[in-house]
Design a protein around this motif. Structure first.
Motif, PDB file in Angstrom:
ATOM      1  N   GLN A 153      -7.474   3.723   1.699  1.00 43.05           N
ATOM      2  CA  GLN A 153      -7.095   2.453   1.082  1.00 43.05           C
ATOM      3  C   GLN A 153      -5.573   2.304   1.043  1.00 43.05           C
ATOM      4  O   GLN A 153      -5.039   1.209   1.242  1.00 43.05           O
ATOM      5  N   TRP A 154      -4.888   3.404   0.793  1.00 39.80           N
ATOM      6  CA  TRP A 154      -3.429   3.375   0.780  1.00 39.80           C
ATOM      7  C   TRP A 154      -2.889   3.001   2.164  1.00 39.80           C
ATOM      8  O   TRP A 154      -1.988   2.156   2.269  1.00 39.80           O
ATOM      9  N   MET A 155      -3.422   3.614   3.217  1.00 35.90           N
ATOM     10  CA  MET A 155      -2.953   3.325   4.567  1.00 35.90           C
ATOM     11  C   MET A 155      -3.223   1.867   4.935  1.00 35.90           C
ATOM     12  O   MET A 155      -2.390   1.210   5.572  1.00 35.90           O
ATOM     13  N   GLU A 156      -4.372   1.324   4.533  1.00 38.43           N
ATOM     14  CA  GLU A 156      -4.684  -0.067   4.816  1.00 38.43           C
ATOM     15  C   GLU A 156      -3.690  -0.989   4.105  1.00 38.43           C
ATOM     16  O   GLU A 156      -3.198  -1.965   4.693  1.00 38.43           O
ATOM     17  N   ALA A 157      -3.384  -0.687   2.843  1.00 39.13           N
ATOM     18  CA  ALA A 157      -2.417  -1.495   2.105  1.00 39.13           C
ATOM     19  C   ALA A 157      -1.038  -1.423   2.754  1.00 39.13           C
ATOM     20  O   ALA A 157      -0.324  -2.431   2.848  1.00 39.13           O
ATOM     21  N   GLN A 158      -0.656  -0.235   3.227  1.00 36.78           N
ATOM     22  CA  GLN A 158       0.630  -0.067   3.889  1.00 36.78           C
ATOM     23  C   GLN A 158       0.718  -0.920   5.158  1.00 36.78           C
ATOM     24  O   GLN A 158       1.755  -1.526   5.452  1.00 36.78           O
ATOM     25  N   GLU A 159      -0.362  -0.952   5.918  1.00 29.64           N
ATOM     26  CA  GLU A 159      -0.372  -1.737   7.156  1.00 29.64           C
ATOM     27  C   GLU A 159      -0.199  -3.227   6.865  1.00 29.64           C
ATOM     28  O   GLU A 159       0.556  -3.929   7.551  1.00 29.64           O
ATOM     29  N   VAL A 160      -0.888  -3.731   5.851  1.00 28.15           N
ATOM     30  CA  VAL A 160      -0.779  -5.148   5.513  1.00 28.15           C
ATOM     31  C   VAL A 160       0.621  -5.456   4.968  1.00 28.15           C
ATOM     32  O   VAL A 160       1.199  -6.519   5.255  1.00 28.15           O
ATOM     33  N   MET A 161       1.194  -4.539   4.177  1.00 27.71           N
ATOM     34  CA  MET A 161       2.560  -4.722   3.692  1.00 27.71           C
ATOM     35  C   MET A 161       3.535  -4.791   4.866  1.00 27.71           C
ATOM     36  O   MET A 161       4.464  -5.604   4.883  1.00 27.71           O
ATOM     37  N   GLU A 162       3.309  -3.949   5.869  1.00 26.90           N
ATOM     38  CA  GLU A 162       4.137  -3.970   7.090  1.00 26.90           C
ATOM     39  C   GLU A 162       4.049  -5.341   7.766  1.00 26.90           C
ATOM     40  O   GLU A 162       5.047  -5.912   8.207  1.00 26.90           O
ATOM     41  N   GLU A 163       2.831  -5.885   7.847  1.00 22.02           N
ATOM     42  CA  GLU A 163       2.650  -7.200   8.460  1.00 22.02           C
ATOM     43  C   GLU A 163       3.388  -8.281   7.669  1.00 22.02           C
ATOM     44  O   GLU A 163       3.988  -9.195   8.249  1.00 22.02           O
ATOM     45  N   ALA A 164       3.356  -8.183   6.337  1.00 22.33           N
ATOM     46  CA  ALA A 164       4.073  -9.147   5.508  1.00 22.33           C
ATOM     47  C   ALA A 164       5.566  -9.098   5.797  1.00 22.33           C
ATOM     48  O   ALA A 164       6.234 -10.134   5.906  1.00 22.33           O
ATOM     49  N   GLY A 165       6.121  -7.889   5.925  1.00 26.01           N
ATOM     50  CA  GLY A 165       7.537  -7.750   6.238  1.00 26.01           C
ATOM     51  C   GLY A 165       7.893  -8.337   7.591  1.00 26.01           C
ATOM     52  O   GLY A 165       8.942  -8.980   7.751  1.00 26.01           O
ATOM     53  N   ARG A 166       7.003  -8.126   8.570  1.00 25.89           N
ATOM     54  CA  ARG A 166       7.282  -8.679   9.901  1.00 25.89           C
ATOM     55  C   ARG A 166       7.278 -10.208   9.873  1.00 25.89           C
ATOM     56  O   ARG A 166       8.061 -10.857  10.574  1.00 25.89           O
ATOM     57  N   GLU A 167       6.389 -10.794   9.070  1.00 26.56           N
ATOM     58  CA  GLU A 167       6.367 -12.254   8.947  1.00 26.56           C
ATOM     59  C   GLU A 167       7.651 -12.764   8.295  1.00 26.56           C
ATOM     60  O   GLU A 167       8.165 -13.836   8.652  1.00 26.56           O
ATOM     61  N   ILE A 168       8.191 -12.015   7.336  1.00 29.16           N
ATOM     62  CA  ILE A 168       9.468 -12.403   6.718  1.00 29.16           C
ATOM     63  C   ILE A 168      10.574 -12.390   7.770  1.00 29.16           C
ATOM     64  O   ILE A 168      11.409 -13.303   7.827  1.00 29.16           O
ATOM     65  N   GLU A 169      10.577 -11.370   8.605  1.00 21.25           N
ATOM     66  CA  GLU A 169      11.604 -11.288   9.649  1.00 21.25           C
ATOM     67  C   GLU A 169      11.471 -12.430  10.657  1.00 21.25           C
ATOM     68  O   GLU A 169      12.475 -12.894  11.216  1.00 21.25           O
ATOM     69  N   THR A 186      -8.920   3.407  -7.413  1.00 21.48           N
ATOM     70  CA  THR A 186      -9.663   4.514  -6.798  1.00 21.48           C
ATOM     71  C   THR A 186      -9.007   5.849  -7.118  1.00 21.48           C
ATOM     72  O   THR A 186      -9.681   6.833  -7.437  1.00 21.48           O
ATOM     73  N   ALA A 187      -7.674   5.894  -7.047  1.00 26.58           N
ATOM     74  CA  ALA A 187      -6.954   7.137  -7.331  1.00 26.58           C
ATOM     75  C   ALA A 187      -7.109   7.543  -8.793  1.00 26.58           C
ATOM     76  O   ALA A 187      -7.303   8.714  -9.105  1.00 26.58           O
ATOM     77  N   ILE A 188      -7.027   6.548  -9.691  1.00 28.36           N
ATOM     78  CA  ILE A 188      -7.185   6.857 -11.122  1.00 28.36           C
ATOM     79  C   ILE A 188      -8.584   7.398 -11.383  1.00 28.36           C
ATOM     80  O   ILE A 188      -8.768   8.378 -12.119  1.00 28.36           O
ATOM     81  N   ARG A 189      -9.583   6.772 -10.766  1.00 25.20           N
ATOM     82  CA  ARG A 189     -10.955   7.258 -10.946  1.00 25.20           C
ATOM     83  C   ARG A 189     -11.106   8.682 -10.420  1.00 25.20           C
ATOM     84  O   ARG A 189     -11.737   9.535 -11.059  1.00 25.20           O
ATOM     85  N   ALA A 190     -10.569   8.938  -9.240  1.00 24.61           N
ATOM     86  CA  ALA A 190     -10.686  10.284  -8.656  1.00 24.61           C
ATOM     87  C   ALA A 190     -10.007  11.315  -9.548  1.00 24.61           C
ATOM     88  O   ALA A 190     -10.510  12.436  -9.721  1.00 24.61           O
ATOM     89  N   ARG A 219      -0.867   8.438  -7.571  1.00 26.47           N
ATOM     90  CA  ARG A 219      -1.087   9.383  -6.461  1.00 26.47           C
ATOM     91  C   ARG A 219      -2.150   8.866  -5.484  1.00 26.47           C
ATOM     92  O   ARG A 219      -2.999   9.599  -5.006  1.00 26.47           O
ATOM     93  N   ALA A 220      -2.062   7.567  -5.177  1.00 29.31           N
ATOM     94  CA  ALA A 220      -3.007   6.963  -4.234  1.00 29.31           C
ATOM     95  C   ALA A 220      -2.950   7.594  -2.849  1.00 29.31           C
ATOM     96  O   ALA A 220      -3.996   7.748  -2.206  1.00 29.31           O
ATOM     97  N   PRO A 221      -1.750   7.969  -2.310  1.00 27.36           N
ATOM     98  CA  PRO A 221      -1.744   8.622  -0.993  1.00 27.36           C
ATOM     99  C   PRO A 221      -2.575   9.901  -0.957  1.00 27.36           C
ATOM    100  O   PRO A 221      -3.053  10.304   0.099  1.00 27.36           O
ATOM    101  N   GLU A 222      -2.776  10.523  -2.130  1.00 30.09           N
ATOM    102  CA  GLU A 222      -3.566  11.765  -2.196  1.00 30.09           C
ATOM    103  C   GLU A 222      -5.034  11.486  -2.490  1.00 30.09           C
ATOM    104  O   GLU A 222      -5.928  12.046  -1.848  1.00 30.09           O
ATOM    105  N   PHE A 223      -5.303  10.600  -3.462  1.00 33.44           N
ATOM    106  CA  PHE A 223      -6.666  10.385  -3.927  1.00 33.44           C
ATOM    107  C   PHE A 223      -7.372   9.195  -3.261  1.00 33.44           C
ATOM    108  O   PHE A 223      -8.589   9.073  -3.375  1.00 33.44           O
ATOM    109  N   ALA A 224      -6.620   8.304  -2.610  1.00 34.62           N
ATOM    110  CA  ALA A 224      -7.224   7.130  -1.958  1.00 34.62           C
ATOM    111  C   ALA A 224      -6.501   6.893  -0.630  1.00 34.62           C
ATOM    112  O   ALA A 224      -5.933   5.822  -0.397  1.00 34.62           O
ATOM    113  N   LYS A 225      -6.530   7.882   0.237  1.00 33.27           N
ATOM    114  CA  LYS A 225      -5.697   7.873   1.437  1.00 33.27           C
ATOM    115  C   LYS A 225      -5.991   6.678   2.336  1.00 33.27           C
ATOM    116  O   LYS A 225      -5.076   5.987   2.795  1.00 33.27           O
TER     117      LYS A 225
END
Length: 484
Positions: free
Chosen positions: A125-141, A165-169, A117-123
């Motif tokens: 950090q989750w958004m930052e990871a999502q952005e970098v994952m998006e960048e990785a996908g764009r590089e693949i394309e 972070t989510a597990i700790r929270a 439940r990282a989107p709830e407990f580590a919002k």
């Protein structure tokens, strides 16, 4: 430019394949639904991560096709949007194999973070990871695999941090809240030892998560101990500060409150103790009285065991007398048949009860129905899958059912009140059906129309849903045998 020309060629080819005169409204509905199904499959295959641009284009074309269909636009315009969406998915699917290789660790880390439940407990950090994952996908394309791998590694680390972070929270949150409330009343100063003990427990819980983030059960137990200590420190601090305000009056008041709190215990133990010599002599008397109670309990248990043995002896004697009575009952056919049936039913009930352990099932007789309440048949949370650990218990149930080879059987599923009504109803039906199918598969003597299943959700509780014990009683499978 090359991509635009290729897409145009695909659209022209698809247009030539369609017969002149167009298709019916039903056909275009099917085409839109086919694109939607393909989109869902693409998401399941992580194409939204591997090729985010192409996936978004396909999603936009699907939404455009739906909007045009809803507004009654021309079939040709709707089909064009569908075909463009299909073309975008074709592009994404070409990258699936290489994308799965490059993003394998990142996708696994993302799945674990979602489970925590990282989107709830580590919002953040989750958004930052999502952005970098998006960048990785764009590089693949773009076809830049080296940059894509770098971004994939970075997103993997970010997802793992968000997961921790989510597990700790989740595990430590309650203890940290209790710590804040204790600090708010200066517990560090007024209840130093207790607060320090709580800090030590919280640190132990944090270290256990550091060593193994998935050792949540052990860490949660220690965190709960820390929570209790923080609450204790807060209470001590508040009481100490009240005494400090007017030490002469307050100390006597607090002392009398403590003595009064112990009086009901003394009365229960039948002790006529006073506090004139302080608490220690009273505590010694209480301890001696409690030890005596324990000794009495052991004596009672021994007496109970003796009586149970005597009952078994008498029951054996009764069985012997029943055999003698059976000879006489043959002379009175109508009466003897009814009596034998009653005795056999009672013996069958006793045998059925003897098959199960205390925590496995309860066997009750209600009129002409024998009910086996299977409290020990546990399913994973939200699941109707029968676990191998339950096979032994279901084998015992089959022993009972074989006592009644032709009797109608109903398998009923029940849940506690947690979750919404619809989900509980559906889950109870699925679990009852799973048990029915298991019995049919493992008992060749059962006829298809002999056994049925039904789910009652949370509508028929046996106990209060306010306690864990009550909820455990309510989560059950009831197997009802209609007696002849």
């Amino acid at each position: 430019m090359h991509r635009l020309l290729r897409r145009t060629a695909v659209l022209i080819l698809l247009a030539l394949i369609v017969p002149f005169g167009g298709a019916s409204a039903q056909n275009i509905d099917d085409e839109v639904e086919a694109l939607n199904t393909r989109m869902e499959n693409a998401r399941s295959n992580h194409l939204n991560l591997i090729a985010p641009r192409a996936f978004r284009e396909a999603r936009d074309q699907l939404n455009d096709a739906r909007e045009k269909l809803r507004e009654g636009d021309k079939i040709a315009d709707i089909r064009e949007a569908v075909q463009e969406g299909q073309a975008s998915l074709n592009e994404a699917e070409k990258l699936q194999d290489i994308g799965n290789v490059i993003l394998e660790d990142a996708i696994a880390a993302r799945s674990d973070a979602l489970a925590a439940r990282a989107p709830e407990f580590a919002k953040e950090q989750w958004m930052e990871a999502q952005e970098v994952m998006e960048e990785a996908g764009r590089e693949i394309e773009k076809g830049d695999q080296n940059d894509a791998r770098d971004k994939a590694r970075e997103s993997t680390q970010l997802y793992r941090r968000a997961e921790l972070t989510a597990i700790r929270a989740d595990v430590l949150g309650r203890a940290r809240d209790a710590r804040s409330r204790a600090r708010a009343v200066e517990a560090e100063e007024w209840a130093t030892k207790t607060f320090r003990d709580a800090q030590s427990k919280l640190q132990q819980a944090e270290q256990r998560l550091e060593g193994d983030r998935y050792d949540r059960s052990s860490a949660r137990d220690v965190a709960e101990e820390a929570t209790d200590q923080y609450i204790h420190a807060r209470d001590i601090s508040q009481q100490a500060q009240r005494v400090d305000d007017d030490v002469e009056v307050r100390f006597e008041e607090v002392r009398l409150q403590m003595e009064n709190a112990m009086m009901p215990v003394l009365e229960t133990l039948n002790l006529d103790a006073t506090f004139s010599q302080g608490f220690e002599p009273v505590a010694e008397e209480m301890n001696a009285a409690i030890q005596s109670v324990y000794a009495d309990r052991e004596n009672l248990q021994s007496t109970l065991a003796d009586r149970q043995r005597e009952i078994r002896r008498l029951l054996a004697k009764v069985d012997s007398m029943d055999a003698r009575l059976a000879e006489l009952e043959e002379r009175e056919q109508e009466v003897s048949a009814e009596l034998r049936q009653r005795q056999e039913r009672e013996r069958t009930l006793e045998r059925a009860r003897g098959i199960f352990g205390d925590n496995e099932a309860e066997v009750v007789l209600r009129g002409d129905e024998l009910i086996v309440r299977m409290y020990g048949l546990n399913f994973p949370v939200g699941s109707s899958e029968i676990q191998p650990a339950n096979f032994g218990l279901l084998t015992k149930l089959q022993q009972v059912l074989r006592e009644f080879p032709d009797a109608p059987i109903t398998v009923a599923g029940h849940t506690d009140s947690r979750g919404n009504d619809a989900s509980n109803q559906r889950l109870s039906e699925q679990r009852a059906t799973a048990v029915q199918e298991y019995l049919m598969a493992n008992m060749s003597v059962l006829k298809p129309n002999q056994i049925k299943s039904v789910g009652y959700g949370e509508s028929r509780p046996l106990a209060s849903n306010e306690t864990e014990q009550g909820r455990a009683q309510n989560r059950r499978i009831d197997v009802t045998i209609s007696l002849p």
